[in-house]
Design a protein around this motif. Structure first.
Motif, mmCIF file in Angstrom:
data_model
loop_
_atom_site.group_PDB
_atom_site.id
_atom_site.type_symbol
_atom_site.label_atom_id
_atom_site.label_comp_id
_atom_site.label_asym_id
_atom_site.label_seq_id
_atom_site.Cartn_x
_atom_site.Cartn_y
_atom_site.Cartn_z
ATOM 1 N N ARG A 72 0.781 -0.859 -0.035
ATOM 2 C CA ARG A 72 0.028 0.184 -0.109
ATOM 3 C C ARG A 72 0.902 1.156 0.005
ATOM 4 N NH1 ARG A 72 -3.409 0.491 5.019
ATOM 5 N NH2 ARG A 72 -1.797 -0.864 5.961
ATOM 6 N N THR A 97 0.813 5.045 1.002
ATOM 7 C CA THR A 97 -0.330 6.146 1.933
ATOM 8 C C THR A 97 0.614 7.203 2.521
ATOM 9 O OG1 THR A 97 -1.782 6.231 3.472
ATOM 10 C CG2 THR A 97 -0.128 4.513 3.798
ATOM 11 N N ALA A 123 2.293 8.742 6.181
ATOM 12 C CA ALA A 123 2.447 8.240 7.752
ATOM 13 C C ALA A 123 3.300 9.211 8.318
ATOM 14 C CB ALA A 123 3.060 7.070 7.479
ATOM 15 N N VAL A 163 -0.050 5.688 10.398
ATOM 16 C CA VAL A 163 -0.359 5.590 9.088
ATOM 17 C C VAL A 163 -1.895 6.192 8.985
ATOM 18 C CG1 VAL A 163 -0.764 3.832 7.202
ATOM 19 C CG2 VAL A 163 1.105 3.438 8.855
ATOM 20 N N GLN A 164 -1.858 6.979 7.955
ATOM 21 C CA GLN A 164 -3.304 7.384 7.637
ATOM 22 C C GLN A 164 -3.912 6.636 6.360
ATOM 23 O OE1 GLN A 164 -2.791 11.152 5.776
ATOM 24 N NE2 GLN A 164 -1.549 12.202 7.810
ATOM 25 N N ASP A 165 -4.975 6.048 6.916
ATOM 26 C CA ASP A 165 -5.673 4.928 6.123
ATOM 27 C C ASP A 165 -7.112 5.313 5.899
ATOM 28 O OD1 ASP A 165 -6.272 2.928 4.826
ATOM 29 O OD2 ASP A 165 -5.855 1.399 6.491
ATOM 30 N N GLU A 166 -7.490 5.905 4.753
ATOM 31 C CA GLU A 166 -8.819 6.182 4.562
ATOM 32 C C GLU A 166 -9.592 7.201 5.666
ATOM 33 O OE1 GLU A 166 -11.346 2.732 4.516
ATOM 34 O OE2 GLU A 166 -10.390 2.113 2.508
ATOM 35 N N GLU A 191 -6.223 7.190 11.627
ATOM 36 C CA GLU A 191 -4.715 6.763 11.654
ATOM 37 C C GLU A 191 -4.585 5.301 12.584
ATOM 38 O OE1 GLU A 191 -2.796 10.083 13.959
ATOM 39 O OE2 GLU A 191 -2.209 11.094 12.010
ATOM 40 N N SER A 192 -3.826 4.703 12.047
ATOM 41 C CA SER A 192 -3.652 3.353 12.493
ATOM 42 C C SER A 192 -2.218 3.369 13.198
ATOM 43 C CB SER A 192 -3.982 2.131 11.781
ATOM 44 O OG SER A 192 -3.278 2.171 10.575
ATOM 45 N N SER A 215 1.542 1.647 13.391
ATOM 46 C CA SER A 215 2.418 0.464 12.863
ATOM 47 C C SER A 215 3.930 0.742 13.154
ATOM 48 C CB SER A 215 2.368 0.627 11.252
ATOM 49 O OG SER A 215 3.070 -0.310 10.609
#
Length: 364
Positions: free
Chosen positions: A81, A83, A85, A100-103, A106-107, A109
């Motif tokens: 992926r 993206t 971050a 991590v910016q996801d849709e 932020e998640s 990692s």
């Protein structure tokens, strides 16, 4: 499970916002030292950071303890992926987190989950990526690993100066661009016969290798070969080496200047030869306009260092305009205007040759 995830995210946010405010990215090394600057890239092998005190530094990835960034960086994760971050590192606890910016969310990692940091770093005003960009624009390797590209051109050619004629011009070129190195190869043949008599005959070959020292500064080595019966040149050989600099290096505009020193040897069809140390200075310009027009201009002047440079020099200029045929990515219509001026040619040879051509180019 929900509580645990919420606590983890809260801890990471606290780490980010309670860390001392800095105006630069930071690379933390295993020996306890740290480097401040702007993170250029990260790969499986190394981390590149642009510092104020030592320009661009490259550090082996296995020597890096952690990374911190002021803002979000373009990343490619281990799962493929791409993206954005942000990186946060707590040196006291040796705690690395990657937000991590996801849709839109932020998640959390870790650094091991990041395969590459690959921002468009050369110019702050990068154009949006629409798939229509120039070679040499990016200092990072292509994502698909395809380093080679090339083209074949067939053109109707008109010429005035030492010859007044029309002929068929054939050009082939190839480029190996790994991001921070470039190897370009080019050859052309312009030959015509009328009533079994040769009226135009010119062969050119060029090889240039460039290697980036920083995202803007590079060095190059170049070899040129030329044979032109109507300039009475049986063989002209130029070998050059020197530095170059990108004045602009964006997706849709590249403009680089270069200077070099080297040696030129000429062997004449009338007999005899000569050899001189030479200097070179020039530029390479390319710009994309919309989705259909490409403008290029290459210019170089070659004064002889050891033989009255103001009285013995050659300059070469090549102007090109290229448009796609029927919205094709591979087929283009190209018009060119080339000038070669020698202020001290062989007796009976004119100083200026002007070549104009219109042809079809196939890119691959």
């Amino acid at each position: 499970m929900i509580l645990t995830r919420g606590v983890r995210v809260a801890c990471v946010l606290a780490l980010v916002w309670t860390a001392p405010t800095v105006l630069a990215d930071t690379v933390y090394l295993q020996d306890g030292s740290q480097l401040n600057g702007r993170i250029v890239s990260l790969s499986a092998d190394d981390v590149v950071i642009d510092t104020q005190f030592a320009d661009t530094l490259t550090i082996a990835r296995d020597q890096v303890q952690g990374l911190a960034s002021d803002g979000a960086l373009a990343v490619r994760l281990a799962d493929g992926r791409q993206t954005q971050a942000r990186f946060a590192y707590g040196a006291d606890a040796d705690e690395q987190r990657v937000l991590v910016q996801d849709e839109g969310a932020e998640s959390v990692s870790t650094l091991a989950d990041v395969a590459e940091i690959a921002p468009k770093v050369v110019d702050a005003q990068q154009e949006e990526d629409d798939g229509y960009e120039l070679p040499n624009a990016d200092s990072l390797p292509p994502e698909n690993g395809d380093f080679w590209s090339g083209s074949v051109e067939v053109a109707l050619n008109g010429k005035s100066g030492n010859t007044d004629t029309s002929s068929l011009l054939t050009k082939v070129g190839a480029l190996r661009d790994t991001g921070d190195t470039r190897l370009s190869l080019a050859a052309s043949a312009d030959r015509e016969e009328e009533d079994d008599e040769t009226t135009a005959e010119e062969y050119l070959g060029n090889a240039r290798y460039e290697s980036d020292l920083t995202p803007r500064l590079f060095w190059f080595a170049q070899q040129e070969l030329e044979k032109d019966e109507f300039e009475e040149i049986d063989l002209r050989s130029r070998t050059l080496v020197g530095p170059g600099y990108f004045l602009a290096r964006r997706d849709r505009l590249t403009f680089k200047v270069r200077t070099g020193v080297g040696y030129q040897h000429e062997k004449y069809t009338t007999g005899g030869d000569s050899g001189e140390m030479i200097f070179s200075a020039g530029w390479d310009y390319a710009q994309l306009v919309g989705d259909w027009l490409k403008l290029t201009h290459d210019f170089t002047v070659y004064p002889e260092i050891t033989n009255s440079p103001s009285d013995n020099f050659i300059f070469e200029s090549a102007l090109g305009v290229e448009v796609p045929i029927a919205n094709s990515d591979a087929w283009h219509l190209r018009a060119g205007l080339d000038h070669e001026y020698n202020n001290n040619p062989e007796p009976g040879v004119e100083e200026l040759d002007t070549t104009y051509n219109l042809g079809i180019t196939r890119s691959f």
